[in-house]
Design a protein around this motif. Structure first.
Motif, short mmCIF file in Angstrom:
data_model
loop_
_atom_site.label_atom_id
_atom_site.label_comp_id
_atom_site.label_asym_id
_atom_site.label_seq_id
_atom_site.Cartn_x
_atom_site.Cartn_y
_atom_site.Cartn_z
N ARG A 76 0.84 -1.19 0.00
CA ARG A 76 0.00 0.00 0.00
C ARG A 76 0.88 1.24 0.00
O ARG A 76 1.68 1.43 0.90
CB ARG A 76 -0.89 0.04 1.24
N GLU A 77 0.70 2.06 -1.02
CA GLU A 77 1.36 3.35 -1.11
C GLU A 77 2.85 3.29 -0.80
O GLU A 77 3.38 4.05 0.00
CB GLU A 77 0.66 4.35 -0.19
N GLY A 78 3.55 2.34 -1.44
CA GLY A 78 4.99 2.23 -1.28
C GLY A 78 5.42 1.59 0.03
O GLY A 78 6.59 1.66 0.39
N ARG A 79 4.50 0.97 0.73
CA ARG A 79 4.82 0.30 1.98
C ARG A 79 4.52 -1.18 1.86
O ARG A 79 3.49 -1.57 1.32
CB ARG A 79 4.03 0.88 3.14
N VAL A 80 5.42 -2.01 2.37
CA VAL A 80 5.22 -3.45 2.43
C VAL A 80 4.69 -3.74 3.83
O VAL A 80 5.31 -3.39 4.83
CB VAL A 80 6.53 -4.22 2.19
N ILE A 81 3.53 -4.39 3.88
CA ILE A 81 2.89 -4.71 5.15
C ILE A 81 2.79 -6.23 5.26
O ILE A 81 2.32 -6.88 4.32
CB ILE A 81 1.48 -4.08 5.23
N TYR A 82 3.23 -6.78 6.39
CA TYR A 82 3.16 -8.22 6.61
C TYR A 82 2.38 -8.49 7.89
O TYR A 82 2.68 -7.93 8.94
CB TYR A 82 4.56 -8.82 6.71
N PHE A 83 1.38 -9.34 7.76
CA PHE A 83 0.59 -9.80 8.91
C PHE A 83 0.89 -11.28 9.11
O PHE A 83 0.51 -12.10 8.28
CB PHE A 83 -0.91 -9.63 8.65
N GLY A 84 1.58 -11.61 10.18
CA GLY A 84 1.89 -13.00 10.47
C GLY A 84 1.21 -13.45 11.74
O GLY A 84 0.69 -12.62 12.50
N PRO A 85 1.21 -14.76 12.00
CA PRO A 85 0.56 -15.25 13.21
C PRO A 85 1.26 -14.82 14.50
O PRO A 85 0.62 -14.65 15.52
CB PRO A 85 0.56 -16.76 13.04
N THR A 90 5.69 -3.34 9.09
CA THR A 90 5.63 -2.59 7.84
C THR A 90 6.97 -1.89 7.60
O THR A 90 7.64 -1.49 8.56
CB THR A 90 4.47 -1.57 7.88
N VAL A 91 7.34 -1.80 6.34
CA VAL A 91 8.53 -1.04 5.94
C VAL A 91 8.18 -0.22 4.71
O VAL A 91 7.36 -0.62 3.89
CB VAL A 91 9.76 -1.93 5.65
N SER A 92 8.81 0.92 4.60
CA SER A 92 8.63 1.78 3.44
C SER A 92 9.71 1.44 2.42
O SER A 92 10.89 1.35 2.77
CB SER A 92 8.75 3.25 3.85
N LEU A 93 9.32 1.24 1.18
CA LEU A 93 10.31 0.94 0.15
C LEU A 93 11.27 2.10 -0.07
O LEU A 93 12.44 1.89 -0.39
CB LEU A 93 9.60 0.57 -1.16
N ASP A 94 10.80 3.32 0.11
CA ASP A 94 11.66 4.49 -0.06
C ASP A 94 12.71 4.60 1.03
O ASP A 94 13.74 5.24 0.83
CB ASP A 94 10.82 5.77 -0.10
N GLU A 95 12.43 4.01 2.19
CA GLU A 95 13.36 4.09 3.31
C GLU A 95 14.08 2.78 3.58
O GLU A 95 14.81 2.65 4.56
CB GLU A 95 12.60 4.52 4.57
N ALA A 136 11.30 -4.33 -7.74
CA ALA A 136 11.76 -3.77 -9.01
C ALA A 136 11.95 -2.26 -8.92
O ALA A 136 12.68 -1.68 -9.72
CB ALA A 136 10.77 -4.12 -10.12
N ARG A 137 11.31 -1.62 -7.95
CA ARG A 137 11.48 -0.17 -7.74
C ARG A 137 12.85 0.17 -7.19
O ARG A 137 13.26 1.34 -7.24
CB ARG A 137 10.42 0.34 -6.76
N LEU A 138 13.56 -0.79 -6.63
CA LEU A 138 14.87 -0.54 -6.05
C LEU A 138 15.90 -0.46 -7.16
O LEU A 138 16.25 -1.47 -7.77
CB LEU A 138 15.24 -1.65 -5.05
N ARG A 139 16.39 0.74 -7.43
CA ARG A 139 17.38 0.92 -8.49
C ARG A 139 18.66 0.19 -8.14
O ARG A 139 19.14 0.28 -7.01
CB ARG A 139 17.67 2.39 -8.71
N GLY A 140 19.16 -0.53 -9.12
CA GLY A 140 20.41 -1.26 -8.91
C GLY A 140 20.19 -2.71 -8.51
O GLY A 140 21.14 -3.48 -8.47
N LEU A 141 18.95 -3.10 -8.24
CA LEU A 141 18.67 -4.50 -7.89
C LEU A 141 18.72 -5.33 -9.16
O LEU A 141 18.05 -5.02 -10.14
CB LEU A 141 17.31 -4.63 -7.22
#
Length: 180
Positions: A76-85, A90-95, A136-141
């Motif tokens: 969501r909006e450049g953030r990876v959100i993980y819901f585990g048991p 959450t982490v921001s892809l930009d950061e 894929a948004r991470l330049r250089g990956l």
């Protein structure tokens, strides 16, 4: 009543984009061989479109291991959100400061580091296939290196991308009025 075994359905689901593009390429070739001028041009365009997108869809299919792992991933909006048991976050892809893959005897998981915070996401979590486009948004990956790492069964951690390796990607911070 099911006509397709669950294992076959899972393979077809994993490779669905490749299959659709292959069908579109065949349709484009068939249309391109029709008589006339305008109709064949549309066929050649459809064929070219399908062929150009095929490598990307093959990479996405290789990245998609299945969705039978624990937890749910959302983007969501450049953030990876993980819901585990037991864990989540959450982490921001930009950061994001580092992306890695950890292989253990019990499974594989993505290792996302944002400063001091770490988010571990099972590779086969529901929705984890969305991470290919996010990474894929991470330049250089290097996507080939990413796919090779997924095939690795050797236990350990593999660092796939680090902001320290790409310092020019650090976002520009607004200057204070005294620096202007």
């Amino acid at each position: 009543m099911r006509f397709i075994r669950p294992e076959a359905a899972q393979v077809l689901t994993r490779w669905r984009e490749v299959l659709v593009l292959g069908a579109l390429a065949l349709l484009g070739a068939w249309i391109a061989l029709r008589p006339g001028f305008f109709v064949p041009v549309a066929g050649w365009a459809l064929l070219a479109f399908s062929v150009l997108l095929m490598p990307i869809s093959i990479q996405r299919a290789q990245f998609r291991p299945g969705a039978d792992g624990i937890g749910v991933v959302q983007l969501r909006e450049g953030r990876v959100i993980y819901f585990g048991p037991e864990t989540g976050g959450t982490v921001s892809l930009d950061e994001l400061s580092e992306l890695g893959l950890v292989v253990t005897k019990t499974g594989r998981h993505w290792h996302l580091r944002q400063g001091a915070d770490v988010l571990d996401i099972p590779v086969d979590a529901l929705g984890a296939d969305q991470l290919f486009d996010a990474f894929a948004r991470l330049r250089g990956l290097n996507s080939a290196r990413l796919l090779d790492a997924l095939d690795s069964l050797k236990p350990g951690e593999i660092t796939l991308w680090s902001r320290a390796d790409h310092p020019a990607l650090t976002p520009d911070l607004p200057r204070s009025t005294s620096e202007r």
